[in-house]
Design an enzyme around this catalytic site. Structure first.
Site, PDB file in Angstrom:
ATOM      1  N   CYS A 111     -81.212 -60.846  37.364  1.00  0.00           N
ATOM      2  CA  CYS A 111     -80.544 -59.823  38.178  1.00  0.00           C
ATOM      3  C   CYS A 111     -79.926 -58.806  37.224  1.00  0.00           C
ATOM      4  O   CYS A 111     -80.329 -58.732  36.053  1.00  0.00           O
ATOM      5  CB  CYS A 111     -79.526 -60.440  39.131  1.00  0.00           C
ATOM      6  SG  CYS A 111     -78.145 -61.294  38.337  1.00  0.00           S
ATOM      7  N   ASP A 118     -77.210 -56.965  46.315  1.00  0.00           N
ATOM      8  CA  ASP A 118     -76.184 -57.244  45.324  1.00  0.00           C
ATOM      9  C   ASP A 118     -74.834 -57.479  46.027  1.00  0.00           C
ATOM     10  O   ASP A 118     -74.310 -56.564  46.656  1.00  0.00           O
ATOM     11  CB  ASP A 118     -76.090 -56.020  44.399  1.00  0.00           C
ATOM     12  CG  ASP A 118     -75.194 -56.258  43.221  1.00  0.00           C
ATOM     13  OD1 ASP A 118     -74.491 -57.300  43.215  1.00  0.00           O
ATOM     14  OD2 ASP A 118     -75.190 -55.420  42.320  1.00  0.00           O
ATOM     15  N   ARG A 136     -76.178 -63.133  41.460  1.00  0.00           N
ATOM     16  CA  ARG A 136     -77.401 -63.632  42.096  1.00  0.00           C
ATOM     17  C   ARG A 136     -78.211 -64.593  41.226  1.00  0.00           C
ATOM     18  O   ARG A 136     -78.600 -65.681  41.676  1.00  0.00           O
ATOM     19  CB  ARG A 136     -78.296 -62.447  42.524  1.00  0.00           C
ATOM     20  CG  ARG A 136     -77.685 -61.633  43.639  1.00  0.00           C
ATOM     21  CD  ARG A 136     -78.369 -60.305  43.773  1.00  0.00           C
ATOM     22  NE  ARG A 136     -78.092 -59.421  42.625  1.00  0.00           N
ATOM     23  CZ  ARG A 136     -78.607 -58.217  42.443  1.00  0.00           C
ATOM     24  NH1 ARG A 136     -79.453 -57.752  43.341  1.00  0.00           N
ATOM     25  NH2 ARG A 136     -78.286 -57.487  41.398  1.00  0.00           N
TER      26      ARG A 136
HETATM   27  P1  4NP Z   1     -75.547 -59.516  39.820  1.00  0.00           P
HETATM   28  O1  4NP Z   1     -74.357 -58.620  40.384  1.00  0.00           O
HETATM   29  O2  4NP Z   1     -76.615 -58.567  39.300  1.00  0.00           O
HETATM   30  O3  4NP Z   1     -76.024 -60.258  41.019  1.00  0.00           O
HETATM   31  O4  4NP Z   1     -74.951 -60.386  38.744  1.00  0.00           O
HETATM   32  C1  4NP Z   1     -73.747 -57.618  39.617  1.00  0.00           C
HETATM   33  C2  4NP Z   1     -72.616 -57.931  38.910  1.00  0.00           C
HETATM   34  C3  4NP Z   1     -71.986 -56.943  38.150  1.00  0.00           C
HETATM   35  C4  4NP Z   1     -72.516 -55.667  38.105  1.00  0.00           C
HETATM   36  C5  4NP Z   1     -73.672 -55.362  38.822  1.00  0.00           C
HETATM   37  C6  4NP Z   1     -74.286 -56.339  39.575  1.00  0.00           C
HETATM   38  N1  4NP Z   1     -71.874 -54.670  37.329  1.00  0.00           N
HETATM   39  O5  4NP Z   1     -72.374 -53.533  37.317  1.00  0.00           O
HETATM   40  O6  4NP Z   1     -70.842 -54.946  36.684  1.00  0.00           O
END
Ligand code: 4NP
Length: 153
Positions: free
Chosen positions: A7, A123, A13
Site C-alpha cells: 500500500c 485508504d 492496509r
Molecule cells: P496505508 O495508509 O497506505 O493503507 O498504510 C496510509 C497511511 C499513511 C499515509 C497514506 C496512506 N500518509 O500519507 O501518511
C-alpha cells in the site's frame, strides 16, 4: 509461494493484509511466505496504525511486531506475487520499478475476488474506525480468494 502486500504507508492496509493472509496460511498449513511494504516511505520503521492493530486483534490477529518498510525493486526478484491495495499503489510500484516492472507478478488484491473489476481497497487513513472494519472485511474476503485460487492452479 512468496507474496508481498503493498500500500502507500505500510501502516494501514498492507500490514492488515499480511496479518490476515499469514493467519490463513498458518490455519491451512501452507508453506507460503507473506510480507508487506509501502511505496511512500513516510512511516518507515513504525508499527501498524493503532486502529489497524485494534481491528486485527478483534479477529485474533496480532500484527504489533510488524514495522513499515519501503517497497524496492529487489522485491520483484524476491516475490512470486505482488498485490497492490489500489490503483495509485500500482502506479507508484511502476514508477519505482521502471524497466523491472513485471506485469505478470503485480495485480490489485481485489481482482482475486472480483476478477477484472479493478476495485481498490480504499485508504482508511483519513477516516474513522468504521473504515478500518470495512477494509478488514474487503481484505479478508480477498485473502480467502487468494488461497482458493492458488490451490486451484
Ligand atoms: P496505508 O495508509 O497506505 O493503507 O498504510 C496510509 C497511511 C499513511 C499515509 C497514506 C496512506 N500518509 O500519507 O501518511
Amino acid at each position: 509461494m512468496k507474496i508481498l502486500m503493498v500500500c502507500l504507508g505500510n501502516i494501514c492496509r498492507s500490514p492488515l493484509a499480511e496479518g490476515i493472509l499469514q493467519n490463513k496460511i498458518n490455519e491451512a498449513g501452507l508453506n507460503w511466505q507473506v510480507d508487506s511494504a509501502g511505496t511512500n516511505g513516510y512511516h518507515v520503521g513504525e508499527a501498524p496504525h493503532r486502529l489497524t492493530q485494534k481491528v486485527a486483534r478483534q479477529h485474533g490477529i496480532d500484527i504489533s511486531n510488524q514495522r513499515a518498510r519501503n517497497f524496492s525493486t529487489a522485491d520483484f526478484q524476491k516475490y512470486d506475487k505482488i498485490y497492490a491495495m489500489a490503483d495509485d499503489v500500482i502506479d507508484e510500484i511502476r514508477h519505482i520499478a521502471k524497466d523491472k516492472f513485471d506485469t505478470s507478478k503485480v495485480d490489485l488484491i481485489m481482482n482475486e475476488l472480483y476478477p477484472g473489476e479493478g476495485l481498490d481497497v480504499f485508504d482508511p487513513w483519513y477516516g474513522g474506525e468504521d473504515g478500518y472494519h470495512e477494509v478488514y472485511d474487503m481484505i479478508n474476503a480477498a485473502c480467502d480468494a487468494i488461497i482458493n485460487n492458488i490451490n486451484k492452479k
